[in-house]
Design a protein around this motif. Structure first.
Motif, PDB file in Angstrom:
ATOM      1  N   ASP A  34       7.572  60.506  41.803  1.00 30.52           N
ATOM      2  CA  ASP A  34       6.600  60.030  42.789  1.00 30.52           C
ATOM      3  C   ASP A  34       6.759  58.541  43.061  1.00 30.52           C
ATOM      4  OD1 ASP A  34       5.515  62.562  42.994  1.00 30.52           O
ATOM      5  OD2 ASP A  34       3.953  62.174  41.508  1.00 30.52           O
ATOM      6  N   ALA A  35       7.299  57.803  42.128  1.00 35.69           N
ATOM      7  CA  ALA A  35       7.460  56.366  42.296  1.00 35.69           C
ATOM      8  C   ALA A  35       8.398  56.038  43.464  1.00 35.69           C
ATOM      9  CB  ALA A  35       7.988  55.732  41.014  1.00 35.69           C
ATOM     10  N   TRP A  36       9.243  56.989  43.855  1.00 36.45           N
ATOM     11  CA  TRP A  36      10.222  56.742  44.909  1.00 36.45           C
ATOM     12  C   TRP A  36       9.786  57.231  46.277  1.00 36.45           C
ATOM     13  CZ3 TRP A  36      13.498  53.214  43.865  1.00 36.45           C
ATOM     14  CH2 TRP A  36      13.900  53.014  42.560  1.00 36.45           C
ATOM     15  N   ALA A  37       8.586  57.805  46.404  1.00 30.66           N
ATOM     16  CA  ALA A  37       8.120  58.312  47.700  1.00 30.66           C
ATOM     17  C   ALA A  37       8.145  57.243  48.783  1.00 30.66           C
ATOM     18  CB  ALA A  37       6.733  58.932  47.570  1.00 30.66           C
ATOM     19  N   PRO A  38       7.696  56.004  48.511  1.00 33.25           N
ATOM     20  CA  PRO A  38       7.753  54.988  49.575  1.00 33.25           C
ATOM     21  C   PRO A  38       9.171  54.661  50.048  1.00 33.25           C
ATOM     22  CG  PRO A  38       6.264  54.291  47.828  1.00 33.25           C
ATOM     23  CD  PRO A  38       7.002  55.502  47.321  1.00 33.25           C
ATOM     24  N   GLN A  39      10.163  54.839  49.194  1.00 32.49           N
ATOM     25  CA  GLN A  39      11.542  54.567  49.583  1.00 32.49           C
ATOM     26  C   GLN A  39      12.205  55.796  50.217  1.00 32.49           C
ATOM     27  OE1 GLN A  39      10.313  53.784  46.520  1.00 32.49           O
ATOM     28  NE2 GLN A  39      10.202  51.588  46.794  1.00 32.49           N
ATOM     29  N   ALA A  40      11.866  56.983  49.751  1.00 34.75           N
ATOM     30  CA  ALA A  40      12.506  58.206  50.244  1.00 34.75           C
ATOM     31  C   ALA A  40      12.110  58.503  51.688  1.00 34.75           C
ATOM     32  CB  ALA A  40      12.156  59.392  49.353  1.00 34.75           C
ATOM     33  N   ARG A  41      10.879  58.241  52.040  1.00 34.18           N
ATOM     34  CA  ARG A  41      10.403  58.536  53.392  1.00 34.18           C
ATOM     35  C   ARG A  41      11.205  57.778  54.453  1.00 34.18           C
ATOM     36  NH1 ARG A  41       5.446  57.388  52.525  1.00 34.18           N
ATOM     37  NH2 ARG A  41       5.009  59.442  51.681  1.00 34.18           N
ATOM     38  N   PRO A  42      11.348  56.447  54.361  1.00 33.49           N
ATOM     39  CA  PRO A  42      12.131  55.753  55.396  1.00 33.49           C
ATOM     40  C   PRO A  42      13.611  56.135  55.401  1.00 33.49           C
ATOM     41  CG  PRO A  42      11.000  54.164  53.966  1.00 33.49           C
ATOM     42  CD  PRO A  42      10.700  55.526  53.461  1.00 33.49           C
ATOM     43  N   VAL A  43      14.161  56.465  54.252  1.00 33.21           N
ATOM     44  CA  VAL A  43      15.563  56.908  54.203  1.00 33.21           C
ATOM     45  C   VAL A  43      15.717  58.165  55.057  1.00 33.21           C
ATOM     46  CG1 VAL A  43      17.315  57.935  52.687  1.00 33.21           C
ATOM     47  CG2 VAL A  43      16.120  55.859  51.984  1.00 33.21           C
ATOM     48  N   ALA A  44      14.802  59.132  54.873  1.00 32.71           N
ATOM     49  CA  ALA A  44      14.857  60.381  55.639  1.00 32.71           C
ATOM     50  C   ALA A  44      14.589  60.128  57.122  1.00 32.71           C
ATOM     51  CB  ALA A  44      13.851  61.375  55.076  1.00 32.71           C
ATOM     52  N   GLU A  45      13.698  59.208  57.432  1.00 35.22           N
ATOM     53  CA  GLU A  45      13.372  58.909  58.829  1.00 35.22           C
ATOM     54  C   GLU A  45      14.523  58.228  59.572  1.00 35.22           C
ATOM     55  OE1 GLU A  45       9.797  56.640  58.469  1.00 35.22           O
ATOM     56  OE2 GLU A  45       8.549  58.417  58.186  1.00 35.22           O
ATOM     57  N   HIS A  46      15.485  57.669  58.835  1.00 34.87           N
ATOM     58  CA  HIS A  46      16.631  57.006  59.456  1.00 34.87           C
ATOM     59  C   HIS A  46      17.890  57.875  59.463  1.00 34.87           C
ATOM     60  CE1 HIS A  46      14.050  53.477  59.130  1.00 34.87           C
ATOM     61  NE2 HIS A  46      14.789  53.020  60.132  1.00 34.87           N
ATOM     62  N   GLY A  47      17.693  59.203  59.415  1.00 29.63           N
ATOM     63  CA  GLY A  47      18.803  60.127  59.593  1.00 29.63           C
ATOM     64  C   GLY A  47      19.608  60.448  58.352  1.00 29.63           C
ATOM     65  N   LEU A  48      19.122  60.050  57.179  1.00 32.89           N
ATOM     66  CA  LEU A  48      19.806  60.381  55.937  1.00 32.89           C
ATOM     67  C   LEU A  48      18.997  61.417  55.168  1.00 32.89           C
ATOM     68  CD1 LEU A  48      20.746  56.749  54.916  1.00 32.89           C
ATOM     69  CD2 LEU A  48      22.285  58.486  55.842  1.00 32.89           C
ATOM     70  N   ARG A  49      19.597  61.972  54.158  1.00 28.32           N
ATOM     71  CA  ARG A  49      18.929  62.965  53.316  1.00 28.32           C
ATOM     72  C   ARG A  49      18.568  62.275  51.997  1.00 28.32           C
ATOM     73  NH1 ARG A  49      22.065  68.033  50.763  1.00 28.32           N
ATOM     74  NH2 ARG A  49      20.355  68.863  49.506  1.00 28.32           N
ATOM     75  N   ALA A  50      17.286  62.211  51.677  1.00 24.31           N
ATOM     76  CA  ALA A  50      16.822  61.579  50.439  1.00 24.31           C
ATOM     77  C   ALA A  50      16.594  62.670  49.392  1.00 24.31           C
ATOM     78  CB  ALA A  50      15.532  60.810  50.683  1.00 24.31           C
ATOM     79  N   VAL A  51      17.329  62.605  48.307  1.00 26.77           N
ATOM     80  CA  VAL A  51      17.197  63.573  47.223  1.00 26.77           C
ATOM     81  C   VAL A  51      16.661  62.801  46.015  1.00 26.77           C
ATOM     82  CG1 VAL A  51      18.376  65.241  45.748  1.00 26.77           C
ATOM     83  CG2 VAL A  51      19.150  64.887  48.099  1.00 26.77           C
ATOM     84  N   VAL A  52      15.436  63.128  45.602  1.00 23.67           N
ATOM     85  CA  VAL A  52      14.807  62.465  44.477  1.00 23.67           C
ATOM     86  C   VAL A  52      14.858  63.388  43.280  1.00 23.67           C
ATOM     87  CG1 VAL A  52      12.676  61.423  43.598  1.00 23.67           C
ATOM     88  CG2 VAL A  52      13.258  61.221  46.027  1.00 23.67           C
ATOM     89  N   ARG A  53      15.384  62.894  42.168  1.00 20.09           N
ATOM     90  CA  ARG A  53      15.468  63.665  40.924  1.00 20.09           C
ATOM     91  C   ARG A  53      14.730  62.919  39.847  1.00 20.09           C
ATOM     92  NH1 ARG A  53      18.813  68.374  41.145  1.00 20.09           N
ATOM     93  NH2 ARG A  53      17.959  68.507  39.066  1.00 20.09           N
ATOM     94  N   GLY A  54      14.049  63.644  39.024  1.00 22.90           N
ATOM     95  CA  GLY A  54      13.348  62.952  37.954  1.00 22.90           C
ATOM     96  C   GLY A  54      12.962  63.774  36.809  1.00 22.90           C
TER      97      GLY A  54
END
Length: 54
Positions: A34-54
């Motif tokens: 969950d700590a990476w949600a603020p970073q993953a959202r803009p990555v996905a919005e800019h046409g990339l695929r954000a894969v968060v593992r934890g």
């Protein structure tokens, strides 16, 4: 969001957002995925695929 179970029974959190080239985001202790949600959202919005593992 989903969980994958390893061979020894350990659940591993996984979240996959967006499409395109993947950016894999992992965390270190004491954070969780969950700590990476603020970073993953803009990555996905800019046409990339954000894969968060934890």
């Amino acid at each position: 969001m989903s969980f994958t179970t390893t061979e020894d029974g350990t659940p591993v959190f996984s979240e996959d957002r967006g499409s395109g080239r993947p950016v894999v985001i992992g965390h270190g202790r004491p954070l969780n995925g969950d700590a990476w949600a603020p970073q993953a959202r803009p990555v996905a919005e800019h046409g990339l695929r954000a894969v968060v593992r934890g």
